[in-house]
Design a protein around this motif. Structure first.
Motif, PDB file in Angstrom:
ATOM      1  N   LEU A  47       0.811  -1.223   0.000  1.00 14.39           N
ATOM      2  CA  LEU A  47       0.000   0.000   0.000  1.00 14.39           C
ATOM      3  C   LEU A  47       0.843   1.271   0.000  1.00 14.39           C
ATOM      4  N   GLY A  48       2.100   1.182   0.504  1.00 12.83           N
ATOM      5  CA  GLY A  48       2.963   2.354   0.544  1.00 12.83           C
ATOM      6  C   GLY A  48       2.626   3.323   1.653  1.00 12.83           C
ATOM      7  N   ASP A  49       1.799   2.909   2.608  1.00 14.18           N
ATOM      8  CA  ASP A  49       1.388   3.786   3.709  1.00 14.18           C
ATOM      9  C   ASP A  49       1.167   2.913   4.949  1.00 14.18           C
ATOM     10  N   GLU A  50       1.925   3.197   6.014  1.00 18.03           N
ATOM     11  CA  GLU A  50       1.836   2.372   7.225  1.00 18.03           C
ATOM     12  C   GLU A  50       0.505   2.578   7.945  1.00 18.03           C
ATOM     13  N   ASP A  51      -0.014   3.804   7.921  1.00 18.18           N
ATOM     14  CA  ASP A  51      -1.293   4.081   8.594  1.00 18.18           C
ATOM     15  C   ASP A  51      -2.431   3.284   7.953  1.00 18.18           C
ATOM     16  N   LYS A  52      -2.387   3.217   6.622  1.00 22.73           N
ATOM     17  CA  LYS A  52      -3.413   2.462   5.900  1.00 22.73           C
ATOM     18  C   LYS A  52      -3.301   0.975   6.245  1.00 22.73           C
ATOM     19  N   ALA A  53      -2.046   0.482   6.329  1.00 22.44           N
ATOM     20  CA  ALA A  53      -1.831  -0.931   6.656  1.00 22.44           C
ATOM     21  C   ALA A  53      -2.385  -1.250   8.045  1.00 22.44           C
ATOM     22  N   ARG A  54      -2.164  -0.359   9.044  1.00 24.42           N
ATOM     23  CA  ARG A  54      -2.685  -0.574  10.396  1.00 24.42           C
ATOM     24  C   ARG A  54      -4.217  -0.493  10.402  1.00 24.42           C
ATOM     25  N   GLU A  55      -4.757   0.383   9.548  1.00 27.47           N
ATOM     26  CA  GLU A  55      -6.213   0.498   9.437  1.00 27.47           C
ATOM     27  C   GLU A  55      -6.824  -0.809   8.922  1.00 27.47           C
ATOM     28  N   VAL A  56      -6.142  -1.448   7.964  1.00 31.16           N
ATOM     29  CA  VAL A  56      -6.601  -2.732   7.428  1.00 31.16           C
ATOM     30  C   VAL A  56      -6.593  -3.792   8.532  1.00 31.16           C
ATOM     31  N   VAL A  57      -5.509  -3.823   9.316  1.00 34.31           N
ATOM     32  CA  VAL A  57      -5.387  -4.819  10.402  1.00 34.31           C
ATOM     33  C   VAL A  57      -6.486  -4.615  11.440  1.00 34.31           C
ATOM     34  N   GLU A  58      -6.745  -3.354  11.828  1.00 26.23           N
ATOM     35  CA  GLU A  58      -7.780  -3.070  12.825  1.00 26.23           C
ATOM     36  C   GLU A  58      -9.172  -3.394  12.284  1.00 26.23           C
ATOM     37  N   ALA A  59      -9.400  -3.094  11.002  1.00 24.79           N
ATOM     38  CA  ALA A  59     -10.703  -3.413  10.393  1.00 24.79           C
ATOM     39  C   ALA A  59     -10.919  -4.916  10.333  1.00 24.79           C
ATOM     40  N   GLY A  60      -9.834  -5.666  10.107  1.00 18.71           N
ATOM     41  CA  GLY A  60      -9.944  -7.127  10.066  1.00 18.71           C
ATOM     42  C   GLY A  60     -10.328  -7.714  11.410  1.00 18.71           C
ATOM     43  N   LYS A  61      -9.856  -7.104  12.477  1.00 21.05           N
ATOM     44  CA  LYS A  61     -10.182  -7.611  13.818  1.00 21.05           C
ATOM     45  C   LYS A  61     -11.653  -7.364  14.162  1.00 21.05           C
TER      46      LYS A  61
END
Length: 499
Positions: free
Chosen positions: A238-252
């Protein structure tokens, strides 16, 4: 007035004399009725001379010359030997019938032999073609057919031969494939989104790009197993760490339903296929860019590779595009709108495929038609340069692009643009300077090579001289040693004799 016929066959040139012209009076109907009957046709047309081809290559060269309307040296000598001589200042008392007016005008310019090509001559030549094997007595049955077949193959092969790097058919196929790939990738990516959204619906809002969505779904697989370990991998895509963390939190905290392992495997394999297609699309685009730089460098530098390839594809070939006037090129791709406007007597379209260029979008609403017409004019110039020039260069395309930029400034700010004549002269002067510079560089390189070669030769000569001197010195020492031995031997023999 006597009349002769020149017939170009696969086996050579034939010259025939037409008798009884006064009786026939150039009546095409009479000739047409007598063509099928050899006994009647043979009284009117008789063979005067025949010049056979020396080889298959010679026959190909002769037929190429005839098709291009050029008289070869062999044909000229054949006609001058077998036809009556044309005296200067006097009207000739004969004429030569030929199949093509182009070759007739070339013969007249070179030899002053009057030529004619009309329906009467064509009917006579049709009869000659039909009975040609009967006129030539030495021909064996089947020889003429073999010669015709061999010449047809070699002639067609020579016509089809082009420069491999400048075959525009590859561009046409590549742009068609790119368009179909875009449609397929779009529809397949939408199918991946719908399929995986049953498991992870929140991912659609976070990742909008189809290609990135397929890659992310391939990494995640099961949303329940998402953890902090996945953050670096997702960040890389994704090229963006905030977006990656958002994906992880949404998955939970996802509301999607769980899928069986078999269903997940099928989703992942389909996502992999979409990713492979996207990668292949990038490679195909790079291939198209390189091919356009070889085939139409000026058109590509003026309007872009994609739009230029679409224009070539729509026209059928680069040659067809070069033959199009700028008014036709302007509305290429808008044929339906044009004919609808002509039928309903409405406003005709201002642009077709040219609309995809960035120049049209940059122009204001009232100037879009004007800039489209100007851009089409420059595109037609660029396509003609690419099609008919021997050397490929982007110099013309870059200058034409500058002209379009100047025209945009003229419409917006009123800055007067340069004239096309001045711009083209500037390009030609720059190219000539480059050629001269390359020639001087080549000449200097040749001089350097010569100097190095001369130095090497001098070194070799010095080495050979030193070797010769050494060999002479060695020979002298050997001689002295041999003489010394002989003297000692002689002294010994003398002392033995005294004893």
């Amino acid at each position: 007035m006597a009349m002769y016929l020149l017939y170009e066959s696969s086996s050579g040139y034939g010259l025939f004399e037409v008798h009884g012209l006064d009786e026939i009076g150039q009546n095409t109907e009479a000739v047409r009725s007598s063509v099928s009957d050899l006994s009647r046709f043979g009284r009117v047309v008789q063979l005067t001379a025949f010049h056979p081809s020396q080889s298959a290559l010679d026959a190909l060269n002769q037929i190429n010359a005839v098709s291009e309307g050029y008289m070869s040296d062999e044909l000229r000598s054949f006609l001058e030997l077998n036809l009556p001589k044309v005296k200067e200042g006097k009207k000739p008392k004969f004429s030569l019938g030929v199949s093509e007016p182009k070759i007739g005008s070339c013969i007249f310019e070179a030899t002053k032999i009057p030529c004619q090509s009309n329906e009467f001559v064509h009917e006579l030549l049709r009869g000659v073609r039909q009975h040609f094997d009967r006129f030539i007595k030495d021909l064996k049955p089947g020889d003429l057919e073999k010669a015709q077949l061999g010449l047809a193959h070699s002639y067609s092969r020579a016509k089809v031969k082009f420069n491999v790097n400048r075959v525009d058919n590859m561009v046409i196929q590549a742009i068609f494939l790119l368009d179909t790939l875009d449609k397929d990738i779009n529809s397949f990516a939408m199918r991946v989104r719908e399929w995986y959204s049953w498991h992870f619906p929140e991912l659609v809002k976070i990742v909008n790009d189809n290609n990135l969505y397929a890659r992310v779904s391939k990494i995640i697989v099961d949303k329940s197993k998402l953890s902090e370990e996945h953050v670096p991998m997702l960040t890389e895509i994704l090229g963006d760490e905030d977006k990656a963390r958002e994906v992880v939190e949404a998955g939970k905290a996802s509301m999607g339903q769980d899928l069986s392992p078999v269903d997940l495997i099928n989703v992942q394999s389909f996502a992999q296929r979409v990713m492979d297609l996207a990668d292949y699309r990038k490679k195909l685009y790079d291939y198209l860019v390189t091919k356009m730089s070889d085939i139409a460098p000026n058109l590509a530098s003026l309007i872009g590779e994609m739009v230029g390839a679409r224009l070539i594809s729509h026209a059928g070939s680069l040659t067809n595009l070069a033959k199009c006037p700028s008014s036709t090129l302007q509305i290429l791709g808008a044929e339906k709108a044009l004919f609808r406007a002509l039928k309903t007597r409405g406003n005709t379209p201002k642009y077709g495929l040219v609309f995809h260029s960035s120049f049209i979008s940059r122009a204001s609403a009232k100037n879009k038609g004007r800039i489209a017409r100007f851009l089409a004019n420059k595109c037609s110039i660029a396509s003609r340069i690419d099609c008919f020039s021997d050397s490929s260069t982007t110099a013309f395309g870059e200058k034409l692009r500058e002209q379009v930029e100047e025209r945009l400034d003229f419409y917006d700010k009123g800055v007067a643009p340069r004239k096309n004549v001045d711009v083209m002269k500037e390009v030609m002067e720059n190219l000539e300077k480059k050629d001269e510079g390359e020639k001087t560089v080549d000449a200097s390189e040749k001089k350097k090579k010569r100097k190095t070669e001369e130095k090497e030769e001098e070194k070799e000569e010095e080495k050979s001289k030193k070797k010769k001197k050494k060999s002479k010195a060695v020979d002298g020492e050997e001689l002295t040693t041999e003489n010394g031995h002989s003297k000692k031997k002689k002294k010994k023999t003398k002392s033995q004799d005294d004893e």
